[in-house]
Write a protein that holds these residues in place. Structure first.
Motif, PDB file in Angstrom:
ATOM      1  N   ARG A 137     -12.440  45.646  18.722  1.00  0.00           N
ATOM      2  CA  ARG A 137     -12.290  44.274  18.259  1.00  0.00           C
ATOM      3  C   ARG A 137     -13.353  43.839  17.261  1.00  0.00           C
ATOM      4  O   ARG A 137     -13.044  43.420  16.159  1.00  0.00           O
ATOM      5  CB  ARG A 137     -12.297  43.313  19.456  1.00  0.00           C
ATOM      6  N   THR A 138     -14.606  43.929  17.643  1.00  0.00           N
ATOM      7  CA  THR A 138     -15.640  43.305  16.811  1.00  0.00           C
ATOM      8  C   THR A 138     -16.186  44.204  15.708  1.00  0.00           C
ATOM      9  O   THR A 138     -16.547  43.719  14.642  1.00  0.00           O
ATOM     10  CB  THR A 138     -16.814  42.815  17.681  1.00  0.00           C
ATOM     11  N   ALA A 139     -16.265  45.506  15.941  1.00  0.00           N
ATOM     12  CA  ALA A 139     -16.892  46.391  14.942  1.00  0.00           C
ATOM     13  C   ALA A 139     -16.189  47.738  14.828  1.00  0.00           C
ATOM     14  O   ALA A 139     -16.833  48.777  14.866  1.00  0.00           O
ATOM     15  CB  ALA A 139     -18.365  46.585  15.283  1.00  0.00           C
ATOM     16  N   PRO A 140     -14.860  47.747  14.654  1.00  0.00           N
ATOM     17  CA  PRO A 140     -14.186  49.041  14.525  1.00  0.00           C
ATOM     18  C   PRO A 140     -14.597  49.820  13.282  1.00  0.00           C
ATOM     19  O   PRO A 140     -14.440  51.047  13.239  1.00  0.00           O
ATOM     20  CB  PRO A 140     -12.695  48.658  14.481  1.00  0.00           C
ATOM     21  N   HIS A 141     -15.137  49.115  12.279  1.00  0.00           N
ATOM     22  CA  HIS A 141     -15.575  49.793  11.057  1.00  0.00           C
ATOM     23  C   HIS A 141     -16.921  50.478  11.219  1.00  0.00           C
ATOM     24  O   HIS A 141     -17.250  51.383  10.448  1.00  0.00           O
ATOM     25  CB  HIS A 141     -15.643  48.801   9.900  1.00  0.00           C
ATOM     26  N   LEU A 142     -17.711  50.060  12.195  1.00  0.00           N
ATOM     27  CA  LEU A 142     -19.050  50.624  12.391  1.00  0.00           C
ATOM     28  C   LEU A 142     -19.128  51.528  13.609  1.00  0.00           C
ATOM     29  O   LEU A 142     -20.213  52.026  13.930  1.00  0.00           O
ATOM     30  CB  LEU A 142     -20.075  49.491  12.531  1.00  0.00           C
ATOM     31  N   THR A 143     -18.017  51.727  14.296  1.00  0.00           N
ATOM     32  CA  THR A 143     -18.001  52.556  15.501  1.00  0.00           C
ATOM     33  C   THR A 143     -16.879  53.580  15.419  1.00  0.00           C
ATOM     34  O   THR A 143     -15.913  53.400  14.676  1.00  0.00           O
ATOM     35  CB  THR A 143     -17.795  51.693  16.761  1.00  0.00           C
TER      36      THR A 143
END
Length: 516
Positions: free
Chosen positions: A104-110
C-alpha cells in the motif's frame, strides 16, 4: 488543510522552502505538534500528525536519515526471529506493517526477496528442523497479516541446483539443497525516510533539517539554525522526542542501552551474482543469522552483529575488528572460497535504541517500542524497529493527542501512499529507465525531465556508476539535500564505498554550484 508547509500536494523539500518555513515557525504562534528527530520514526510521526490535521513541525539537527535509519539492513522483516523468544505480538505487528509497506504505502521502494539457508554438513538435523519450523511459522505470520502468496511466496525446501542458482558461491561439497523463505527488502532505508518526510510535507508539515532543538520541554523548545546560528523559541501543544539513540540527551529521565549492528559492503562479484539473502545460522543460536544480500549500486551487504555499545553515542558509529572477523568467519563456513578483509569495499554500523533492562544481553532485549512521558518533559517514542515505524508513530501521536487534548482525526497512514508510490501495470507504463523507477517510482520521469534541456544531466555522476547527475539535481530541488554529503551519503548510498565517494564528489559539488 493548510499547515505550516502549505497546501496538500506540495511535497518538494529544498533550501528555499526551508527558509520560508523556518520564518513561518518563528512568526506563526503555537504549533500543535513539534517533532524532534528526522529519522524513520520522526518522519513517520510528522506524517501521522499532519495527516490528522494537526499543525506539525519536524526539526532535525543534521539531515533526514542521518542517524540509525540509514544504517539498517535495508530489509522489511516479518518478525520471524521474535517468535523464537515468544514475541508473538511484535512478530505479528511486524508482519502486518511489512504488508502495509509492500502493498500500500511504498510498493515502489520495497520488493520480495528470497532467503535461502544452505543445508551443508555443519547444519545438523535439529537446527534444520528448527529453521524449517521457523519458516513454516513465518508462513502463518504472512497469512495472518493478510499478505497473499502472490506477494510473498510460501516457504519450501529447494534442491542443491536451485540453492546454487540463488547463491552461486556456496560450497558444493556436501550441499543437500536449502530451505527457502521470502521476506521484504527496501531499495534503500534513507530513501524511505525521505519519501515519508516529503509525504508529511505534502500534508502540511514543516520539515526543517539543520535545525537543532535545545531546552526541550513538554510544550516548548529553543530552535537553533545550525547554518546561521540564529535561534528562536517555539511553543507547542505537544512535543514528541523521536531522536532514537539520542533520546536520553533530550530527556534525561530516559535510560537506553544501545546495541551496535555492523554490516560489511562487498562488490556483487564477490558473491558471484547473488540473487537471494544468503542466510547462515549462527552456531549456538536458534534465532540469529548472518546474512548476505544483494543491494543497490552493484553491491552485497553482509550483516548483522548485535553488540552492547555503552558510552557516549557518536554521530557515526564504527564497526569493531571483532565484529568484522565474526561476520567473515560465519559466512565463510558456507562459501567455496573464503572472503578476506581485502574483499571488503566498505563497512557501516548502526545503534539500536533499546530500553535498558536489568541484566539481559542486548540480543535478548525486546524490540518492542514504548511511549514514555516524564513530568514536564516531551513524549518520547523509543525502541521498535524500522519495519514498525508507522505503528510507532501512530502510538506516539495518539499519546500526544490524549495528553494535550488536541482535536484531531483518526490515524490515516495505513492508507496514505508515500510520494512516488506505484505498482503493477502503472509502474510498467512509466517512461523512464527501470533503475530510476525502482528508486523514484512514479516520479522517475520528473527526475529525468530537466535532462531534455540539459543533456549533461543524463550522464552518470562518475564513470561506471549507476547514479545520474539528474538524480543529484532532483535531490536538491525536491528531496531537501543541502550539501554534498546529503547527496552522497543519504539520497544515494555512493558514500558507503570511500573510493566511489571520492569519484562522485566533484559531481555533487558541481550540482550545488549550478543551483546558485
Amino acid at each position: 488543510m493548510t499547515g505550516v508547509g502549505g497546501n496538500i500536494g506540495d511535497s518538494a523539500l529544498n533550501a528555499d522552502r526551508r527558509r520560508r518555513e523556518l520564518l513561518a515557525v518563528g512568526d506563526g504562534g503555537t504549533v500543535d505538534v513539534l517533532v524532534v528527530g528526522g529519522g524513520i520514526t520522526g518522519a513517520g510521526v510528522a506524517l501521522d500528525a499532519a495527516a490528522r490535521g494537526l499543525r506539525t513541525v519536524l526539526v532535525e539537527k543534521h539531515d533526514l536519515a542521518f542517524g540509525t535509519s540509514r544504517w539498517s539492513s535495508k530489509l522489511v522483516h516479518g518478525g520471524l526471529r521474535y517468535l523464537a523468544s515468544g514475541g508473538v505480538g511484535i512478530a505479528h505487528e511486524s508482519a502486518v506493517e511489512r504488508d502495509v509497506l509492500l502493498t500500500r504505502t511504498a510498493p515502489h521502494l520495497t520488493r520480495a526477496i528470497p532467503q535461502v539457508v544452505p543445508l551443508l554438513p555443519n547444519v545438523g538435523v535439529a537446527q534444520r528442523l528448527l529453521v524449517r519450523a521457523g519458516f513454516v511459522a513465518g508462513d502463518v505470520l504472512r497469512r495472518s497479516a493478510g499478505t497473499s502468496a502472490a506477494v510473498l511466496p510460501r516457504s519450501r525446501r529447494v534442491a542443491a541446483a536451485e540453492a546454487l542458482r540463488l547463491a552461486p558461491t556456496l560450497r558444493r561439497n556436501g550441499l543437500r539443497g536449502g530451505l527457502l523463505a521470502w521476506d521484504g527488502q527496501l531499495v534503500d532505508d534513507a530513501r524511505l525516510v525521505v519519501a515519508i518526510a516529503r509525504t508529511a510535507a505534502a500534508h502540511g508539515a514543516a520539515v526543517l533539517t539543520r535545525v537543532e532543538a535545545q531546552q526541550v520541554t513538554g510544550d516548548s523548545a529553543v530552535l537553533r539554525d545550525t547554518l546561521t546560528g540564529e535561534t528562536l523559541t517555539v511553543r507547542a501543544r505537544s512535543v514528541i522526542n523521536a531522536t532514537g539513540v539520542w533520546a536520553d540527551q533530550v530527556d534525561a529521565s530516559i535510560q537506553l542501552r544501545p546495541s551496535r549492528g555492523t554490516h560489511l559492503v562487498f562488490d556483487a562479484e564477490a558473491f558471484g551474482g547473488l540473487s537471494a539473502s544468503l542466510t547462515v545460522p549462527i552456531p549456538g543460536s536458534t534465532s540469529r543469522f548472518v546474512f548476505a544480500f544483494p543491494a543497490a549500486h552493484g553491491r552485497v551487504y553482509l550483516g548483522l552483529t548485535d553488540e552492547d555499545a555503552p558510552g557516549p553515542v557518536p554521530d557515526e558509529p564504527e564497526p569493531s575488528d571483532t565484529e568484522i572477523d565474526f561476520l567473515l568467519d560465519t559466512v565463510n563456513t558456507v562459501l567455496r572460497e573464503p572472503l578476506r578483509r581485502s574483499d571488503i569495499r566498505g563497512k557501516y554500523a548502526g545503534l539500536r535504541p533499546l530500553l535498558r533492562t536489568a541484566d539481559d544481553s542486548t540480543a535478548d532485549i525486546s524490540r518492542e517500542h514504548a511511549v514514555l512521558h516524564s513530568p514536564g518533559g516531551p513524549i518520547t517514542i523509543v525502541g521498535g524497529k524500522l519495519t514498525t515505524y508507522r505503528r510507532m508513530a501512530e502510538d506516539a501521536v495518539d499519546a500526544a493527542i490524549a495528553r494535550a487534548d488536541l482535536t484531531a482525526g483518526p490515524c490515516r497512514t495505513k492508507r496514505i501512499p508515500l510520494v512516488g508510490a506505484v505498482s503493477g501495470a502503472a509502474r510498467d507504463r512509466i517512461q523512464a529507465p527501470p533503475l530510476l523507477v525502482e528508486r523514484y517510482g512514479s516520479e522517475a520521469s520528473a527526475v529525468l525531465e530537466p535532462a531534455e534541456q540539459n543533456p549533461a544531466l543524463s550522464e552518470p555522476v562518475a564513470p561506471g556508476m549507476d547514479v545520474l547527475r539528474a538524480e543529484f539535481a532532483y535531490a536538491i530541488s525536491h528531496e531537501g539535500a543541502l550539501d554534498a554529503a546529503d547527496l552522497l551519503d543519504r539520497r544515494t548510498r555512493i558514500g558507503l564505498v570511500a573510493d566511489d565517494r571520492a569519484a562522485a564528489l566533484p559531481a555533487a559539488e558541481a550540482a550545488f554550484a549550478e543551483t546558485r
